[in-house]
Design a protein around this motif. Structure first.
Motif, PDB file in Angstrom:
ATOM      1  N   MET A  60       0.825  -1.213   0.000  1.00  0.00           N
ATOM      2  CA  MET A  60       0.000   0.000   0.000  1.00  0.00           C
ATOM      3  C   MET A  60       0.858   1.261   0.000  1.00  0.00           C
ATOM      4  O   MET A  60       0.579   2.212  -0.731  1.00  0.00           O
ATOM      5  CB  MET A  60      -0.926   0.017   1.225  1.00  0.00           C
ATOM      6  CG  MET A  60      -2.181  -0.785   1.055  1.00  0.00           C
ATOM      7  SD  MET A  60      -3.253  -0.760   2.518  1.00  0.00           S
ATOM      8  CE  MET A  60      -3.252   0.921   3.017  1.00  0.00           C
ATOM      9  N   VAL A  61       1.894   1.261   0.829  1.00  0.00           N
ATOM     10  CA  VAL A  61       2.803   2.418   0.877  1.00  0.00           C
ATOM     11  C   VAL A  61       3.442   2.626  -0.493  1.00  0.00           C
ATOM     12  O   VAL A  61       3.471   3.744  -1.016  1.00  0.00           O
ATOM     13  CB  VAL A  61       3.886   2.219   1.967  1.00  0.00           C
ATOM     14  CG1 VAL A  61       4.987   3.269   1.841  1.00  0.00           C
ATOM     15  CG2 VAL A  61       3.275   2.275   3.349  1.00  0.00           C
ATOM     16  N   TYR A  62       3.937   1.566  -1.088  1.00  0.00           N
ATOM     17  CA  TYR A  62       4.577   1.655  -2.401  1.00  0.00           C
ATOM     18  C   TYR A  62       3.620   2.196  -3.461  1.00  0.00           C
ATOM     19  O   TYR A  62       3.950   3.119  -4.202  1.00  0.00           O
ATOM     20  CB  TYR A  62       5.127   0.290  -2.811  1.00  0.00           C
ATOM     21  CG  TYR A  62       5.631   0.256  -4.236  1.00  0.00           C
ATOM     22  CD1 TYR A  62       6.764   0.975  -4.602  1.00  0.00           C
ATOM     23  CD2 TYR A  62       4.967  -0.464  -5.212  1.00  0.00           C
ATOM     24  CE1 TYR A  62       7.223   0.967  -5.899  1.00  0.00           C
ATOM     25  CE2 TYR A  62       5.426  -0.477  -6.521  1.00  0.00           C
ATOM     26  CZ  TYR A  62       6.550   0.239  -6.855  1.00  0.00           C
ATOM     27  OH  TYR A  62       6.996   0.237  -8.147  1.00  0.00           O
ATOM     28  N   GLU A  63       2.431   1.640  -3.533  1.00  0.00           N
ATOM     29  CA  GLU A  63       1.457   2.077  -4.545  1.00  0.00           C
ATOM     30  C   GLU A  63       1.060   3.535  -4.340  1.00  0.00           C
ATOM     31  O   GLU A  63       0.944   4.304  -5.297  1.00  0.00           O
ATOM     32  CB  GLU A  63       0.217   1.175  -4.527  1.00  0.00           C
ATOM     33  CG  GLU A  63       0.472  -0.239  -5.003  1.00  0.00           C
ATOM     34  CD  GLU A  63       0.931  -0.312  -6.455  1.00  0.00           C
ATOM     35  OE1 GLU A  63       0.531   0.525  -7.282  1.00  0.00           O
ATOM     36  OE2 GLU A  63       1.710  -1.232  -6.764  1.00  0.00           O
ATOM     37  N   LEU A  64       0.857   3.931  -3.095  1.00  0.00           N
ATOM     38  CA  LEU A  64       0.480   5.313  -2.806  1.00  0.00           C
ATOM     39  C   LEU A  64       1.590   6.278  -3.198  1.00  0.00           C
ATOM     40  O   LEU A  64       1.354   7.274  -3.894  1.00  0.00           O
ATOM     41  CB  LEU A  64       0.144   5.466  -1.326  1.00  0.00           C
ATOM     42  CG  LEU A  64      -0.295   6.841  -0.856  1.00  0.00           C
ATOM     43  CD1 LEU A  64      -1.571   7.273  -1.572  1.00  0.00           C
ATOM     44  CD2 LEU A  64      -0.513   6.846   0.646  1.00  0.00           C
ATOM     45  N   ILE A  65       2.810   5.966  -2.796  1.00  0.00           N
ATOM     46  CA  ILE A  65       3.952   6.828  -3.127  1.00  0.00           C
ATOM     47  C   ILE A  65       4.142   6.931  -4.632  1.00  0.00           C
ATOM     48  O   ILE A  65       4.409   8.000  -5.169  1.00  0.00           O
ATOM     49  CB  ILE A  65       5.234   6.299  -2.451  1.00  0.00           C
ATOM     50  CG1 ILE A  65       5.153   6.529  -0.952  1.00  0.00           C
ATOM     51  CG2 ILE A  65       6.479   6.953  -3.022  1.00  0.00           C
ATOM     52  CD1 ILE A  65       6.243   5.854  -0.186  1.00  0.00           C
ATOM     53  N   ARG A  66       4.001   5.820  -5.305  1.00  0.00           N
ATOM     54  CA  ARG A  66       4.201   5.788  -6.757  1.00  0.00           C
ATOM     55  C   ARG A  66       3.191   6.659  -7.492  1.00  0.00           C
ATOM     56  O   ARG A  66       3.505   7.271  -8.506  1.00  0.00           O
ATOM     57  CB  ARG A  66       4.088   4.334  -7.221  1.00  0.00           C
ATOM     58  CG  ARG A  66       4.790   4.011  -8.494  1.00  0.00           C
ATOM     59  CD  ARG A  66       4.835   2.519  -8.734  1.00  0.00           C
ATOM     60  NE  ARG A  66       3.539   1.873  -8.737  1.00  0.00           N
ATOM     61  CZ  ARG A  66       2.726   1.813  -9.802  1.00  0.00           C
ATOM     62  NH1 ARG A  66       3.090   2.364 -10.919  1.00  0.00           N
ATOM     63  NH2 ARG A  66       1.574   1.189  -9.726  1.00  0.00           N
ATOM     64  N   LYS A  67       1.976   6.749  -6.958  1.00  0.00           N
ATOM     65  CA  LYS A  67       0.901   7.451  -7.662  1.00  0.00           C
ATOM     66  C   LYS A  67       0.719   8.910  -7.238  1.00  0.00           C
ATOM     67  O   LYS A  67       0.022   9.659  -7.914  1.00  0.00           O
ATOM     68  CB  LYS A  67      -0.410   6.684  -7.478  1.00  0.00           C
ATOM     69  CG  LYS A  67      -0.359   5.336  -8.182  1.00  0.00           C
ATOM     70  CD  LYS A  67      -1.592   4.536  -7.959  1.00  0.00           C
ATOM     71  CE  LYS A  67      -1.437   3.187  -8.675  1.00  0.00           C
ATOM     72  NZ  LYS A  67      -2.556   2.303  -8.428  1.00  0.00           N
TER      73      LYS A  67
END
Length: 95
Positions: A21-28
């Motif tokens: 979740m952290v990765y996807e949020l940061i990426r977007k």
């Protein structure tokens, strides 16, 4: 206009739902409008997601795994005081 500051806390970077979740949020997120920082309670785990997050934003490691001690609480408390003074949004994942 100043950038919004976003700080995310995560317990560890071993593979799991919170880490994804952290990765996807940061990426977007639009990093031209938001300064992003991730604080990991434990030390570096050498995972793919962790490496990719480090390429996107600042990651701090507290290296505070194991038993909770007064020193660890003090270290986290000092960091939180500094962050809340300059940060508008703080989120927690996987604690």
């Amino acid at each position: 206009m100043d950038k919004l500051r976003l700080t995310m806390f995560i317990g560890m970077f071993s593979v799991g739902g919170g880490q994804q979740m952290v990765y996807e949020l940061i990426r977007k997120l639009d990093r031209s409008k938001i300064d992003i920082e991730v604080i990991c309670y434990e030390g570096r785990a050498d995972t793919r997601i962790e490496s990719e997050i480090e390429q996107i934003c600042t990651v701090r490691y507290l290296d505070a795994k194991g038993k909770v001690t007064i020193e660890k609480i003090k270290k986290v408390s000092i960091l939180l005081i500094k962050l809340f003074y300059r940060c508008l949004i703080v989120t927690f994942f996987s604690f």
